[in-house]
Write a protein that holds these residues in place. Structure first.
Motif, PDB file in Angstrom:
ATOM      1  N   SER A 150       4.519  62.218  59.291  1.00 50.97           N
ATOM      2  CA  SER A 150       4.704  62.954  60.407  1.00 50.97           C
ATOM      3  C   SER A 150       6.307  62.594  60.996  1.00 50.97           C
ATOM      4  N   TYR A 151       6.974  63.493  61.504  1.00 49.05           N
ATOM      5  CA  TYR A 151       8.063  63.415  62.128  1.00 49.05           C
ATOM      6  C   TYR A 151       8.329  64.448  63.239  1.00 49.05           C
ATOM      7  N   GLU A 152       9.470  63.962  64.069  1.00 50.09           N
ATOM      8  CA  GLU A 152       9.659  64.913  65.250  1.00 50.09           C
ATOM      9  C   GLU A 152      11.118  65.682  64.837  1.00 50.09           C
ATOM     10  N   TYR A 153      10.670  67.004  65.076  1.00 52.04           N
ATOM     11  CA  TYR A 153      11.895  67.618  64.789  1.00 52.04           C
ATOM     12  C   TYR A 153      12.460  68.839  65.950  1.00 52.04           C
ATOM     13  N   ASN A 154      13.634  68.443  66.352  1.00 55.36           N
ATOM     14  CA  ASN A 154      14.299  69.255  67.371  1.00 55.36           C
ATOM     15  C   ASN A 154      15.108  70.053  66.991  1.00 55.36           C
ATOM     16  N   PRO A 155      14.921  71.402  66.960  1.00 49.97           N
ATOM     17  CA  PRO A 155      15.997  72.371  66.391  1.00 49.97           C
ATOM     18  C   PRO A 155      17.234  72.273  67.306  1.00 49.97           C
ATOM     19  N   PRO A 156      18.303  72.445  66.591  1.00 52.37           N
ATOM     20  CA  PRO A 156      19.375  72.466  67.643  1.00 52.37           C
ATOM     21  C   PRO A 156      19.462  73.921  68.305  1.00 52.37           C
ATOM     22  N   VAL A 157      20.040  73.820  69.690  1.00 42.81           N
ATOM     23  CA  VAL A 157      19.825  74.676  70.594  1.00 42.81           C
ATOM     24  C   VAL A 157      21.405  75.299  70.523  1.00 42.81           C
ATOM     25  N   VAL A 158      21.438  76.783  70.287  1.00 43.71           N
ATOM     26  CA  VAL A 158      22.562  77.465  70.265  1.00 43.71           C
ATOM     27  C   VAL A 158      22.993  78.459  71.426  1.00 43.71           C
ATOM     28  N   GLU A 159      23.962  78.226  72.101  1.00 44.23           N
ATOM     29  CA  GLU A 159      24.146  79.059  73.261  1.00 44.23           C
ATOM     30  C   GLU A 159      24.818  80.287  72.621  1.00 44.23           C
ATOM     31  N   VAL A 160      24.557  81.454  73.309  1.00 47.47           N
ATOM     32  CA  VAL A 160      24.949  82.505  72.781  1.00 47.47           C
ATOM     33  C   VAL A 160      25.173  83.513  74.149  1.00 47.47           C
ATOM     34  N   GLY A 161      26.271  84.317  74.025  1.00 50.50           N
ATOM     35  CA  GLY A 161      26.610  85.173  75.067  1.00 50.50           C
ATOM     36  C   GLY A 161      26.406  86.767  74.647  1.00 50.50           C
ATOM     37  N   GLU A 162      26.258  87.766  75.434  1.00 52.80           N
ATOM     38  CA  GLU A 162      25.856  88.847  75.102  1.00 52.80           C
ATOM     39  C   GLU A 162      27.111  89.307  74.491  1.00 52.80           C
ATOM     40  N   GLY A 163      27.099  90.118  73.458  1.00 55.42           N
ATOM     41  CA  GLY A 163      28.192  90.932  72.899  1.00 55.42           C
ATOM     42  C   GLY A 163      28.305  92.317  73.295  1.00 55.42           C
ATOM     43  N   GLY A 164      29.431  93.053  73.136  1.00 54.57           N
ATOM     44  CA  GLY A 164      29.454  94.434  73.555  1.00 54.57           C
ATOM     45  C   GLY A 164      28.900  95.522  72.544  1.00 54.57           C
ATOM     46  N   VAL A 165      28.867  94.922  71.281  1.00 56.08           N
ATOM     47  CA  VAL A 165      28.278  96.139  70.607  1.00 56.08           C
ATOM     48  C   VAL A 165      26.826  96.057  70.350  1.00 56.08           C
ATOM     49  N   ALA A 166      26.111  97.294  70.538  1.00 56.86           N
ATOM     50  CA  ALA A 166      24.718  97.397  70.278  1.00 56.86           C
ATOM     51  C   ALA A 166      24.269  98.607  69.728  1.00 56.86           C
ATOM     52  N   GLY A 167      22.907  98.868  69.512  1.00 56.55           N
ATOM     53  CA  GLY A 167      22.966 100.317  68.764  1.00 56.55           C
ATOM     54  C   GLY A 167      21.227 100.345  68.719  1.00 56.55           C
ATOM     55  N   LYS A 168      21.114 101.169  67.702  1.00 52.96           N
ATOM     56  CA  LYS A 168      19.618 101.462  67.395  1.00 52.96           C
ATOM     57  C   LYS A 168      19.365 101.565  66.035  1.00 52.96           C
ATOM     58  N   PHE A 169      18.670 100.910  65.335  1.00 51.37           N
ATOM     59  CA  PHE A 169      18.296 100.915  63.881  1.00 51.37           C
ATOM     60  C   PHE A 169      17.033 101.128  63.401  1.00 51.37           C
ATOM     61  N   ARG A 170      16.517 102.364  62.997  1.00 51.01           N
ATOM     62  CA  ARG A 170      15.231 102.555  62.673  1.00 51.01           C
ATOM     63  C   ARG A 170      14.104 102.337  63.621  1.00 51.01           C
ATOM     64  N   GLY A 171      14.803 102.913  64.828  1.00 51.86           N
ATOM     65  CA  GLY A 171      13.724 102.825  66.108  1.00 51.86           C
ATOM     66  C   GLY A 171      13.733 101.473  66.732  1.00 51.86           C
ATOM     67  N   LEU A 172      14.602 100.632  66.206  1.00 44.68           N
ATOM     68  CA  LEU A 172      14.447  99.320  67.092  1.00 44.68           C
ATOM     69  C   LEU A 172      15.815  99.099  67.644  1.00 44.68           C
ATOM     70  N   ASP A 173      16.034  98.651  68.827  1.00 44.58           N
ATOM     71  CA  ASP A 173      17.261  98.223  69.533  1.00 44.58           C
ATOM     72  C   ASP A 173      17.743  96.845  68.902  1.00 44.58           C
ATOM     73  N   TRP A 174      19.337  96.914  68.646  1.00 46.33           N
ATOM     74  CA  TRP A 174      19.864  95.534  68.145  1.00 46.33           C
ATOM     75  C   TRP A 174      20.959  95.504  69.005  1.00 46.33           C
ATOM     76  N   ARG A 175      21.477  93.879  69.109  1.00 44.27           N
ATOM     77  CA  ARG A 175      22.733  93.570  69.909  1.00 44.27           C
ATOM     78  C   ARG A 175      23.220  92.338  69.098  1.00 44.27           C
TER      79      ARG A 175
END
Length: 106
Positions: free
Chosen positions: A9-34
């Motif tokens: 057994s071990y402890e895993y702490n995934p790295p935290v990645v800070e992201v900012g909102e991008g200006g490009v977005a759209g819709k693909f097969r009925g789902l929103d993406w950004r």
């Protein structure tokens, strides 16, 4: 997060990645993406010399120089032309061998 693998057994702490909102977005097969932009690049692991079954390797190998980088453009063009001619010659010989076999010469 506590994980267990093959009884260890071990402890895993995934790295935290800070992201900012991008200006490009759209819709693909009925789902929103950004698109999202990283606020700061992730920290890479330091290189480590490792051994697996007696064979030494590195977790971040040094890239070797590509042959194409060292060869001039005229030399590359020459190689391409020669390879094309060789492929055409091989096709012709193959066709002639097949037709000779069908006729019964071979």
């Amino acid at each position: 997060m506590k994980l267990n693998y093959r009884g260890v057994s071990y402890e895993y702490n995934p790295p935290v990645v800070e992201v900012g909102e991008g200006g490009v977005a759209g819709k693909f097969r009925g789902l929103d993406w950004r698109f999202r932009n990283l606020k700061k690049p992730p920290v890479l692991q330091p290189p480590v010399n490792l051994t697996y079954r007696g064979v030494a390797y590195n977790n971040r190998p040094v890239p070797t120089t590509d042959v194409r980088e060292q060869v001039s453009v005229t030399e590359q063009a020459r190689w391409l032309m020669l390879n094309k001619e060789k492929a055409a010659k091989n096709r012709t010989e193959s066709m002639l061998r097949r037709s000779a076999h069908e006729v019964g010469l071979i």
